[in-house]
Design a protein around this motif. Structure first.
Motif, short mmCIF file in Angstrom:
data_model
loop_
_atom_site.label_atom_id
_atom_site.label_comp_id
_atom_site.label_asym_id
_atom_site.label_seq_id
_atom_site.Cartn_x
_atom_site.Cartn_y
_atom_site.Cartn_z
N THR A 70 0.82 -1.22 0.00
CA THR A 70 0.00 0.00 0.00
C THR A 70 0.85 1.26 0.00
O THR A 70 2.02 1.25 0.37
CB THR A 70 -0.95 0.00 1.22
OG1 THR A 70 -0.17 -0.16 2.40
CG2 THR A 70 -1.98 -1.12 1.13
N SER A 71 0.20 2.35 -0.39
CA SER A 71 0.89 3.65 -0.51
C SER A 71 0.72 4.45 0.79
O SER A 71 0.07 4.01 1.72
CB SER A 71 0.32 4.41 -1.70
OG SER A 71 -1.06 4.64 -1.49
N TRP A 72 1.28 5.65 0.82
CA TRP A 72 1.35 6.41 2.08
C TRP A 72 0.31 7.51 2.18
O TRP A 72 0.13 8.10 3.25
CB TRP A 72 2.75 7.04 2.20
CG TRP A 72 3.20 7.74 0.94
CD1 TRP A 72 3.94 7.18 -0.07
CD2 TRP A 72 2.91 9.08 0.52
NE1 TRP A 72 4.13 8.09 -1.09
CE2 TRP A 72 3.51 9.27 -0.74
CE3 TRP A 72 2.20 10.14 1.09
CZ2 TRP A 72 3.42 10.48 -1.44
CZ3 TRP A 72 2.12 11.34 0.39
CH2 TRP A 72 2.73 11.49 -0.86
N LYS A 77 2.58 -5.19 3.63
CA LYS A 77 3.81 -4.38 3.65
C LYS A 77 3.35 -2.94 3.40
O LYS A 77 3.10 -2.55 2.26
CB LYS A 77 4.75 -4.86 2.54
CG LYS A 77 6.23 -4.64 2.81
CD LYS A 77 6.66 -3.21 2.84
CE LYS A 77 6.64 -2.55 1.49
NZ LYS A 77 6.76 -1.07 1.62
N GLU A 104 6.69 2.43 3.69
CA GLU A 104 7.66 2.76 4.75
C GLU A 104 7.36 4.14 5.35
O GLU A 104 7.58 4.38 6.53
CB GLU A 104 9.09 2.71 4.20
CG GLU A 104 9.36 3.50 2.92
CD GLU A 104 9.04 2.73 1.62
OE1 GLU A 104 8.02 1.99 1.59
OE2 GLU A 104 9.80 2.88 0.65
N GLY A 129 -0.28 2.03 -5.64
CA GLY A 129 0.92 2.86 -5.71
C GLY A 129 1.14 3.40 -7.10
O GLY A 129 0.19 3.58 -7.88
N SER A 130 2.40 3.63 -7.40
CA SER A 130 2.73 4.33 -8.65
C SER A 130 2.63 3.38 -9.85
O SER A 130 2.80 2.16 -9.73
CB SER A 130 4.14 4.91 -8.55
OG SER A 130 5.03 3.89 -8.21
N LEU A 160 -3.69 2.29 -9.30
CA LEU A 160 -2.55 3.15 -9.67
C LEU A 160 -2.97 4.62 -9.71
O LEU A 160 -3.92 5.01 -9.06
CB LEU A 160 -1.99 2.67 -11.01
CG LEU A 160 -1.70 1.15 -11.08
CD1 LEU A 160 -1.20 0.74 -12.45
CD2 LEU A 160 -0.70 0.74 -10.00
N GLY A 161 -2.28 5.40 -10.47
CA GLY A 161 -2.50 6.85 -10.43
C GLY A 161 -3.63 7.32 -11.32
O GLY A 161 -4.35 6.54 -11.95
N CYS A 176 -5.16 9.76 -5.28
CA CYS A 176 -5.12 9.17 -6.62
C CYS A 176 -6.27 9.68 -7.49
O CYS A 176 -6.13 9.82 -8.69
CB CYS A 176 -5.19 7.65 -6.51
SG CYS A 176 -6.56 7.12 -5.48
N GLU A 221 0.45 12.76 -13.82
CA GLU A 221 0.01 13.03 -12.45
C GLU A 221 1.07 13.84 -11.71
O GLU A 221 2.23 13.46 -11.70
CB GLU A 221 -0.19 11.66 -11.77
CG GLU A 221 -0.73 11.72 -10.37
CD GLU A 221 -0.81 10.32 -9.72
OE1 GLU A 221 0.15 9.54 -9.84
OE2 GLU A 221 -1.84 10.05 -9.09
P1 NAD Z 1 5.00 3.44 -4.72
O1 NAD Z 1 4.79 2.72 -6.00
O2 NAD Z 1 6.28 4.11 -4.48
O3 NAD Z 1 4.80 2.42 -3.49
C1 NAD Z 1 3.61 1.72 -3.23
C2 NAD Z 1 3.93 0.53 -2.32
O4 NAD Z 1 4.68 -0.44 -3.04
C3 NAD Z 1 4.78 0.87 -1.10
O5 NAD Z 1 4.41 0.06 -0.02
C4 NAD Z 1 6.17 0.53 -1.57
O6 NAD Z 1 7.09 0.28 -0.52
C5 NAD Z 1 5.91 -0.70 -2.40
N1 NAD Z 1 6.92 -0.98 -3.43
C6 NAD Z 1 7.65 -0.08 -4.13
N2 NAD Z 1 8.48 -0.73 -4.99
C7 NAD Z 1 8.25 -2.06 -4.83
C8 NAD Z 1 8.79 -3.24 -5.43
N3 NAD Z 1 9.74 -3.19 -6.37
N4 NAD Z 1 8.30 -4.44 -5.03
C9 NAD Z 1 7.32 -4.51 -4.09
N5 NAD Z 1 6.80 -3.44 -3.47
C10 NAD Z 1 7.25 -2.21 -3.85
O7 NAD Z 1 3.78 4.48 -4.58
P2 NAD Z 1 3.54 5.62 -3.49
O8 NAD Z 1 4.47 6.77 -3.73
O9 NAD Z 1 3.51 5.00 -2.12
O10 NAD Z 1 2.06 6.07 -3.83
C11 NAD Z 1 1.74 7.13 -4.69
C12 NAD Z 1 1.03 6.61 -5.93
O11 NAD Z 1 -0.04 5.75 -5.53
C13 NAD Z 1 0.39 7.69 -6.76
O12 NAD Z 1 0.65 7.47 -8.12
C14 NAD Z 1 -1.10 7.53 -6.48
O13 NAD Z 1 -1.93 8.00 -7.51
C15 NAD Z 1 -1.20 6.05 -6.29
N6 NAD Z 1 -2.39 5.70 -5.49
C16 NAD Z 1 -3.42 5.04 -6.12
C17 NAD Z 1 -4.58 4.72 -5.40
C18 NAD Z 1 -5.72 4.01 -6.07
O14 NAD Z 1 -6.57 3.48 -5.36
N7 NAD Z 1 -5.81 3.98 -7.38
C19 NAD Z 1 -4.68 5.07 -4.07
C20 NAD Z 1 -3.62 5.74 -3.47
C21 NAD Z 1 -2.47 6.04 -4.20
#
Ligand code: NAD
Length: 473
Positions: free
Chosen positions: A144-146, A170, A173, A223-224, A246-247, A279, A379
């Motif tokens: 999950t994201s932050w 997980k 961080e 996440g991203s 995603l985003g 997001c 984004e």
């Molecule tokens: P991120 O991709 O950096 O990280 C997301 C999660 O994945 C974190 O827990 C991170 O530690 C983990 N991660 C990163 N690299 C990894 C790897 N190689 N293997 C396994 N796990 C890994 O994203 P972020 O900066 O935390 O979040 C921001 C993004 O999330 C934005 O683009 C936002 O739009 C998107 N988001 C989408 C939604 C949705 O529901 N669509 C909700 C919230 C955020």
């Protein structure tokens, strides 16, 4: 200074065996405020073993037992709400009021919503003489994201448990403080040992180790885009089910005949609510060309009136960005837009006056960009609005859909309900309708794969099985 060095595995807290530390900073000052010990391969393996051990118990649990789990989580969660408000304010820099009214209560909303879904969900049905079963997938991995550190994770952990799947989480961080509080609530709820496990750490070490393990039956990633698409490809290659959240670059379409001032206000305040770090934030405002000047004037006034300040101040409407990387990304985004010929309607690069420390950005409104410009297509994940103009409704729809993303869309005006059907987005808000977490949420196009929330969200943790019965002799 807080130190997060324990994981929650198999129903108890265990010391991390990782040797690496991450340092976290307070977004309001930029000063170090916590360390996180990065979960090692051994920590990840222990969590997955514990989850695998709980697979049978959870799969056999009855609907009533799962409902009881959700009830127990709700009670334990409620007791931690004040601590969660403090944790999110400090670690994310979210205004206290936002934490009290939305960031944290979202957890209770999730609990209510999943209870409703679980009460009504058909895990089994007959089709003619045959039987259709929806069976728990097995061990689920939640990444999950932050940015919404209660709402996001609860939208994954609760349906996994409701479906009868053990889960390894997980968290980001950057959201370790609130994650530990959520794990404490899960512990207090007395779930079967191994049903819920949490490993703290980063993506490259801890996350990647978890993704690679064949024990994982399903991955829910929030996440991203770049990371999500890589993990999605790996999951498919490994035979795992995957949901990607995603985003987005969500359009807010103001139709002719709409109340322009209310629309621009609603769009901009919606975008700025979590410093633009949502997001589904409405980050493109589409207005009739004839109204463009007026829309810009309203947007400028709204952006300038928003109180940007320390998250603890009662008057603050927008706090800092969540971390330094996000701040730098937003600054680079605005600089690039200006280099591409954007006209600055409000804000701009740098920090707001009087806020020299911390990751504060200025509410920024840009206009005059071509539809294919970087700032229109990508984004920002920050407080940056792009205004686009159109001449007729077909052009409005075409511009709104001219995006690689399709997470959410907003449309206001007398014809809004009809135009909503033409927008390529997983969730479309008509005339100010609020988010409803009992309706499926997820992305068209590059905004993701699969849905969360509602019965469709629960289905993501289940495998459909047809049991064929012979025809009567
Ligand atoms: P991120 O991709 O950096 O990280 C997301 C999660 O994945 C974190 O827990 C991170 O530690 C983990 N991660 C990163 N690299 C990894 C790897 N190689 N293997 C396994 N796990 C890994 O994203 P972020 O900066 O935390 O979040 C921001 C993004 O999330 C934005 O683009 C936002 O739009 C998107 N988001 C989408 C939604 C949705 O529901 N669509 C909700 C919230 C955020």
């Amino acid at each position: 200074m807080q130190h997060f060095q324990q994981h929650y595995v198999g129903g108890r807290w265990i010391d991390s065996r990782g040797s690496q530390h991450l340092q976290l900073a307070d977004p309001a000052s930029g000063e170090p405020c916590a360390t996180v010990q990065v979960g090692s391969a051994d920590d990840a393996a222990a969590a997955l073993r514990a989850a695998a051990g709980a697979r049978g118990t959870l799969a056999r649990s009855s609907r009533a037992e799962r409902l009881q789990m959700l009830q127990a989580i709700a009670t334990a969660f409620e007791r931690r709400m004040p601590d969660l408000v403090d944790a999110i304010q400090q670690s994310l820099g979210a205004p206290r009021l936002l934490c009290e009214r939305l960031q944290v209560p979202a957890g209770l909303m999730q609990l209510r919503a999943w209870t409703n879904v679980l009460q009504q969900f058909a895990f089994e049905e007959t089709r003619g003489r045959h039987l259709l079963l929806r069976q728990p997938l097995g061990v689920c991995l939640a990444l999950t994201s932050w940015n919404w550190p209660v709402n996001g994770p609860m939208g994954v952990l609760l349906p996994a448990l409701a479906a009868g799947c053990p889960v390894v989480w997980k968290p980001s961080e950057l959201a370790s403080a609130s994650a530990v509080l959520l794990a404490e609530a899960m512990h207090e709820a007395g779930l079967p040992a191994g049903a819920f496990n949490m490993v703290l750490g980063d993506g490259a070490t801890t996350g990647a180790r978890l993704v690679a393990d064949p024990e994982v039956a399903m991955i829910s990633f929030t996440g991203s885009g770049a990371t999500g698409e890589r993990i999605g490809a790996q999951a498919v290659a490994q035979g795992q089910r995957v949901v990607l959240e995603l985003g987005g670059k969500s359009p807010f379409v103001v139709l002719p005949g709409a109340d322009l001032a209310a629309a621009v206000n609603g769009c901009l305040l919606g975008l700025l609510r979590n410093s633009g770090q949502s997001c589904n934030a409405p980050s493109r405002l589409l207005v009739p060309a004839a109204d463009a000047k007026q829309a810009e004037a309203i947007a400028a006034a709204v952006a300038q009136a928003v109180v940007v300040g320390p998250p603890g101040d009662a008057a603050t409407q927008m706090g800092p960005l969540g971390n330094e990387a996000q701040y730098r990304q937003v600054q680079a985004f605005i600089e690039r837009a200006l280099a591409d010929g954007a006209r600055l309607v409000a804000g701009g690069p740098g920090r707001p006056a009087g806020l020299e420390r911390g990751w504060y950005a200025r509410p920024t409104v840009l206009a005059g960009l071509a539809p294919e410009a970087h700032a229109v297509q990508e984004e920002a994940f920050g407080p940056v609005l792009v205004i686009q103009t159109y001449h007729d409704i077909d052009e409005a729809v075409s511009l709104a859909n001219r995006s690689a993303y399709g997470l959410s869309a907003y449309v206001v005006g007398p014809e809004a309900a009809a135009v909503a059907r033409r927008l390529q987005a997983g969730m479309v808000h008509v005339n100010g309708a609020e988010m409803d977490i009992e309706m499926p949420f997820g992305g068209f196009k590059r905004s993701g794969l699969g849905r969360k929330f509602g019965p469709e969200g629960l289905q993501a943790y289940l495998e459909t099985q047809s049991i064929l019965m012979p025809a009567a002799a």
